[in-house]
Each structure stands twice: as C-alpha cells, then as structure tokens.
Design an enzyme around this catalytic site. Structure first.
Site, PDB file in Angstrom:
ATOM      1  N   HIS B  56       0.827  -1.211   0.000  1.00 50.41           N
ATOM      2  CA  HIS B  56       0.000   0.000   0.000  1.00 50.41           C
ATOM      3  C   HIS B  56       0.864   1.265   0.000  1.00 50.41           C
ATOM      4  CE1 HIS B  56      -3.253  -2.710   0.822  1.00 50.41           C
ATOM      5  NE2 HIS B  56      -2.777  -3.032   2.015  1.00 50.41           N
ATOM      6  N   LYS B 104      -5.843  -0.090  10.473  1.00 54.98           N
ATOM      7  CA  LYS B 104      -6.930  -0.225   9.491  1.00 54.98           C
ATOM      8  C   LYS B 104      -7.748  -1.468   9.861  1.00 54.98           C
ATOM      9  CE  LYS B 104      -4.379  -0.479   5.672  1.00 54.98           C
ATOM     10  NZ  LYS B 104      -3.100  -0.769   6.371  1.00 54.98           N
ATOM     11  N   HIS B 215      -7.024  -4.580  -1.233  1.00 57.30           N
ATOM     12  CA  HIS B 215      -6.341  -5.863  -1.481  1.00 57.30           C
ATOM     13  C   HIS B 215      -6.992  -6.581  -2.653  1.00 57.30           C
ATOM     14  CE1 HIS B 215      -6.255  -4.921   2.862  1.00 57.30           C
ATOM     15  NE2 HIS B 215      -4.986  -5.211   2.753  1.00 57.30           N
TER      16      HIS B 215
END
Lengths: 332, 332
Positions: B56, B104, B215
C-alpha cells in the site's frame, strides 16, 4: 483501453481544470492558448518556461511554483505544444529579466520552441535537455532524448532564478547540469496513448525493453526478462559508461533519482533504488541526495528509469533550496 | 507476472533497505522483528505507531517522520505484521506518554495489534479506521474496511501528538476524523500479489469493480465500464449517502483526496478530481483542502478512490501543520 476519461478530445482540458482547482493556491491555468502559470507572479527574475506533450505528469505543470518553473505549456498527449502557447506563457510570466526555455530534446518540441523564440519580444535563451544515454537519435529525436534528468535542471535552475541571477547564469547552470546527468529507462509494458486506444508497442510477458523512451520509443534492445539486480546492473553500467564518455569523474557525490514510468509500485522502485545504490557505491560514488517516485512518467507504462547527476556545491545548494510545486515540495 | 524483483521472499527486505537508504535523514529500519522508526526520536509525546500488510506504499512507512508517525510495522505483502513487530516498535519509540496504534480495520491486523497491546508495558490506545463506505464486512474484514482516509488520521493525529497532547486527546481526534471521513474505490484492473504470481481477480476490458478493497477484495458490484463522470457520480453519491447515514452535515468545508491505487496516471486522477470537485461543490460542500496522487495503493492496480473528510477548525489546523515524511511533506 480502460481509462478514467469522458471524451479523449476533452481529456487534457478536464485534467488541467482539475489540476488548477486542486492547486488553486499555487497555479492558474489559461486555455486557448493553454498554459499553466504561477498564481503569484514574481518580479525581477528570469522567467523559466518549460513544456512538452502531456502524459509525463507531474512533468511539467506539476513543477510550476516557487523555486521552480514560472510556466508550463502542455501539449496534447505525447504531442508538442504550439508556439502560440509558449508566446502567451512568456507574455504572462516575463518579469523583466528575460525568458529561459527548458526543452526536452524532441524534434517537435525543439522546432516549436524555436519558432516561439523567433517571435519573442524578450531576451531569451534555451536549455535543451538530453540526459537519456540509451540511444543517439530515436523515433522523435535527432540526438539524445531528454527524460527525467529534466526535473533536476528545472529544480536547480528554478532555485538560481529565484535569487535574481541573470539569464546567462541560469542557462549556464542548466547546461552544466544536463552535461553532468545521465539517465536510462527500462519498460516491462507499453503505454497506451488515449487517442490511439491501444498499446504503443507489443511486448511479451518474458521481455523487457532496455533503454525505452518516455513515449514508448524503442530503446537499445529487446531483452529477456531477468531479475531486478541484473537489469539494474546493466542500467548502472550504461550510465557509468556515459559519464566516462563525457569525461566526467566516476566518483564523488551524486543525486540518484529512481523514477517510475507510471504503473510501477513504489515497493519495486525502492527495490531498484536499493540495487542501484549498492552498485553505484561500489563504483566509488557517494549517494548524497535521493529521489524515488513518479516524476517523469510515460502515461501508464510499467517501468522505471535511473538518473544520476554528478553533484557539485552549486548544484547541491540549488537542489536543497525550498521548492513549492504540486509535484516537488520541501522547505516551505 | 512481470515485476522488478529478485526473489519474492526477499522483496520486502530489499525494498525496505532501499527505503531506509533513500531516506536515511528521516528513518531507520530494523529487521527481525521489522519496523521503521524515526531517526530522531522525539521526547515527551504520545508515540504513534501504525502498520499493516505491505503493498500500500507510501502507507505506512512513508508516513514515518516529523508531524506524523513515530513508527510503522510492515508485514509481507497484504499480510498483517506480527505482534512482536509492534512490541519492538513500541519499545523503540515510546517517549513516556503512551502509545497510540492506528490500525486499518482488517481482521488479521486487528487481532495482531490486540495481541501486542495485551503484552505492552505502556499506556496505550487504538484508533481503528473504517472509512470505506463500499461494503460492510468483506473478505478480510468484519465491519467496514480502513482505506485511504487512514492517511488523514495519521497526518492530523501526528500533528496533535507533536504538540504534547495526551493519549486520550490523540485517540479522540483520530476517532473523530474516522467518523467524519468516507471513502470508496473503483478498480479497472486487478492487482498481482508477487507471491501469488497472478492477478487476484479476473476482470474483463469492459468491466469495473465498484467499491473495490485495497487488497482486491470485491466491492459493491461488477459494473459495465462507463465514462469517468458517470463512475465519479456514483462514487460521490455513495460518499454523500454514507455521510447522511452517519448524520453528518452534507455541506461545509471538506478535504477531497483523490487517491491512485498504483497504476493510474496522474492525468486521470486530476480528471477524476475535476469531476468529483464539481459534483461535491454542487451538493453544497466547499473543497477547502485537496490531495491528489498515490497515497494508499493496492500494488499495481489501475483504479482510484475518493475520500471526503468533513473538516472543522481542529482538523484543518492539524492537516495544515508542518510534516516531513517520505510520502507527505510540507512546511519543512
């Protein structure tokens, strides 16, 4: 072709409108003729103007702002801007000390910037960047291509111009940096020009294009895909060979720029950086400054380029000075 | 799969090593257990630690530095870091005022951070981000997913922590921003996890995944590819609906983040920004702050997300304060 767009013909205007709104504190965009200029017009400095085909963002519009460019003239994707854009930009940002054009060496850009200078009522000069050591002469170029090293020229000459330096000094610094800078790119995929709607070139899953240009122009050769260290070793060797050919010292402080061509994850760019930094250090360089990210792109190409700039005290000072643009910012 | 890598098993270490070298003025990287920490350890502040699967970038390691995180714990690609990483990071950066974890909301991350907190000898709290309004419950999540809004939480809580604010205040600000922030993404292509070697999902040239996770998790629905304005209109509508459901005002000052998921050119991101800004302005919002670029990516996915954060004076002040990290920098 899958892209976020409404109408290929309006893409540039819509994108520049978004850019202008997102950075309304920094820039203003004019259309017909189209150019991006600083919102706050500085006084008593050489006006720095660059431009070229779109598709290389953040180059050049993303480098308009304090400590870097006064204006940028974006053409359609991979298409030179026109002389009327450059003239309008020069009229808008000229601040009494002449205009310096920074132009990547592509035939269309060179011709159109030359036509603009012929009509320009101001003192002017041009720095032509040609840092790409991959090939001499190419699809759109006579001589070497200007690629990511252009960012270093724009940053450092921008810094010098901010001090009130004259046109000749700004041109001299730009030319010096161009000589001391070498780049080479490698592509894993093609890019897709929106108006064309299909990839510029075909490349198989087991190939890479070594020395690719930022418009997808052919490089040195089509190679079998290998591990990153082997690819980077060849890129570093090409750059060191170029520095030797230019009779530059192959030791000392350098700025290492690992540039993504658009679709390459940061994780891979840092892996490339790791490999390149080790090799360059082994050769006797000291990596004194670094930049890793998407700074001169080829739309959506998966690929990366390496740029090495041999630093001296003057270049280092101007690299470190404050800059505030959409694409590069520090110290303010 | 074509990627710049040597050995999938060494990719994270090589990439983090490059990151540490390129930003050696800012960060230090420790391996086994692996974490990235600020080079200059500040005193008398709440220590801010985040982490999560790699892939990320620049999230989270790219946000370690002055005015943002004290440490980040990177797991393997799309894989949670382990509790020993978080404990080692906390030991290294604890500065006497407790530890705030910013996590997260993914099941693996939540579980591992919880295990770490159970063993932690310091006062601690956790902000769980869940800004993604696309779906409730997902492949790796119970409840909403945390996505690009996490950057806003890390930036603003980082700024508050820098002032010496206590743990409860830092947690309260993070929770407040999370409530006031909504995001949704759209994918044109899948991403390819290096260890898997093939795309996470199949998607045809005429489809897009609306509400995709970072993802590659499924979103709301598979849709027919349309023009950007139509896609953006649906994304804006989803965000506004979410703000209404959270009983937030749907007018006032907002921060608009247009985030690239890895392979989307900046030219397209600004076109999306243009479309989103027009629609949000029509609805009565004022775009007071903007951020456009790759800030929370999904490896090499072509796609983008929109994030809207409803500002107030406190959030705006902390957004504007100086920050010096690899991924976000202004004011210093």
């Amino acid at each position: 072709m899958k892209k976020f767009l409404n109408n290929v013909d309006h893409m540039l205007v819509e994108s520049l409108s978004g850019f202008a709104t997102a950075h309304s504190d920094l820039v203003e965009v004019q259309f017909d003729p189209t150019f991006v200029a600083r919102k706050q017009k500085p006084k008593n400095k050489v006006a720095l103007i660059s431009g070229g085909g779109s598709g290389h963002e953040p180059l050049h519009a993303g480098y308009v702002g304090k400590g870097m460019l006064d204006a940028a003239c974006p053409g359609q994707v991979f298409t030179s801007p026109t002389p009327d854009q450059m003239l309008a930009a020069a009229e808008a940002v000229h601040a009494g000390m002449g205009v310096l054009f920074i132009v990547k060496n592509y035939a269309g850009d060179v011709m159109n910037f030359e036509m603009a200078t012929e009509m320009l009522p101001f003192e002017h000069a041009t720095v032509l960047t040609s840092d790409d050591c991959a090939v001499v002469n190419s699809t759109y170029t006579t001589g070497r291509r200007g690629v990511a090293g252009t960012v270093i020229v724009e940053k450092c000459v921008g810094s010098l111009a901010e001090t009130g330096a004259d046109l000749a000094s700004c041109k001299a610094l730009g030319d010096k940096i161009n000589v001391r800078t070498s780049s080479i790119g490698a592509a894993l995929t093609s890019c897709t020009v929106p108006a064309a709607g299909r990839p510029t070139f075909d490349i198989s899953d087991s190939e890479l294009e070594m020395g690719v240009g930022i418009h997808g122009e052919p490089g040195r050769r089509r190679e079998t895909m290998r591990e990153a260290d082997a690819i980077v070793a060849d890129m570093v060797a090409a750059i060191v060979h170029d520095m030797e050919a230019k009779q530059l010292p192959t030791q000392g402080d350098i700025l290492l720029l690992v540039n993504g061509l658009g679709a390459t994850p940061l994780m891979e760019l840092y892996l490339i950086y790791n490999s390149a930094a080790q090799r360059l250090t082994e050769k006797g360089f000291r990596i004194a400054r670094s930049l890793v990210g998407n700074y001169t792109t080829a739309i959506d190409m998966a690929g990366a380029s390496l740029t090495v700039c041999l630093l001296d005290a003057e270049i280092t000072q101007h690299w470190d000075s404050p800059v505030h643009t959409a694409g590069l910012r520090w110290g303010c």
